[in-house]
Motif scaffolding. Structure first.
Motif, PDB file in Angstrom:
ATOM      1  N   PHE A  13       0.826  -1.204   0.000  1.00  0.00           N
ATOM      2  CA  PHE A  13       0.000   0.000   0.000  1.00  0.00           C
ATOM      3  C   PHE A  13       0.863   1.257   0.000  1.00  0.00           C
ATOM      4  N   ARG A  16       2.368   2.059  -3.386  1.00  0.00           N
ATOM      5  CA  ARG A  16       1.392   2.558  -4.359  1.00  0.00           C
ATOM      6  C   ARG A  16       0.915   3.970  -4.041  1.00  0.00           C
ATOM      7  N   ALA A  17       0.654   4.264  -2.764  1.00  0.00           N
ATOM      8  CA  ALA A  17      -0.108   5.466  -2.420  1.00  0.00           C
ATOM      9  C   ALA A  17       0.677   6.525  -1.654  1.00  0.00           C
ATOM     10  N   HIS A  18       1.964   6.359  -1.465  1.00  0.00           N
ATOM     11  CA  HIS A  18       2.739   7.324  -0.682  1.00  0.00           C
ATOM     12  C   HIS A  18       2.759   8.686  -1.382  1.00  0.00           C
ATOM     13  N   PRO A  19       2.660   9.774  -0.617  1.00  0.00           N
ATOM     14  CA  PRO A  19       2.667  11.119  -1.225  1.00  0.00           C
ATOM     15  C   PRO A  19       3.939  11.431  -2.015  1.00  0.00           C
ATOM     16  N   GLY A  23       0.858  10.169  -4.539  1.00  0.00           N
ATOM     17  CA  GLY A  23      -0.412   9.881  -3.888  1.00  0.00           C
ATOM     18  C   GLY A  23      -0.925  11.069  -3.099  1.00  0.00           C
ATOM     19  N   ASP A  24      -2.190  11.039  -2.750  1.00  0.00           N
ATOM     20  CA  ASP A  24      -2.814  12.098  -1.969  1.00  0.00           C
ATOM     21  C   ASP A  24      -2.487  11.879  -0.490  1.00  0.00           C
ATOM     22  N   GLU A  27      -5.590  10.730   1.713  1.00  0.00           N
ATOM     23  CA  GLU A  27      -5.994   9.353   1.428  1.00  0.00           C
ATOM     24  C   GLU A  27      -4.961   8.362   1.946  1.00  0.00           C
ATOM     25  N   PHE A  28      -3.693   8.744   1.904  1.00  0.00           N
ATOM     26  CA  PHE A  28      -2.641   7.865   2.396  1.00  0.00           C
ATOM     27  C   PHE A  28      -2.785   7.635   3.899  1.00  0.00           C
ATOM     28  N   GLY A  31      -5.918   5.473   4.481  1.00  0.00           N
ATOM     29  CA  GLY A  31      -5.701   4.092   4.053  1.00  0.00           C
ATOM     30  C   GLY A  31      -4.763   3.349   4.976  1.00  0.00           C
TER      31      GLY A  31
END
Length: 85
Positions: A13, A16-19, A23-24, A27-28, A31
């Motif tokens: 995760f 994929r989603a780190h700022p 990523g936002d 949301e990070f 999540g």
């Protein structure tokens, strides 16, 4: 899930989603909190309690401003006065 699978899910995760990778930040954080609650607690924090700190997103300049900032920093380091008299 085992501890190893929990850590693998959290790491996947984060990749994929780190700022830092686009990523936002909000949301990070949400999540990551959701993943930690579903895995039965923070498995990474049991290894090192310092990992439970706040997540801070940093925006860096892009484009021409990024180039000028890099040149300015390089120039200030390269041509600074000597520390020894």
């Amino acid at each position: 899930m085992s501890g190893r699978e929990d850590r693998a899910a959290i790491r996947e995760f984060v990749r994929r989603a780190h700022p830092d990778v686009g990523g936002d930040p909000d949301e990070f954080v949400a999540g990551l909190a959701a993943l930690r609650s579903t895995t039965g607690g923070s498995t990474l924090d049991s290894v090192d309690p310092r990992l439970d700190g706040p997540i801070v997103g940093v925006r860096r300049p892009r484009g021409l401003r990024a180039v000028t900032d890099r040149v300015r920093r390089w120039h200030s380091r390269r041509f600074r006065k000597p520390r020894v008299r």
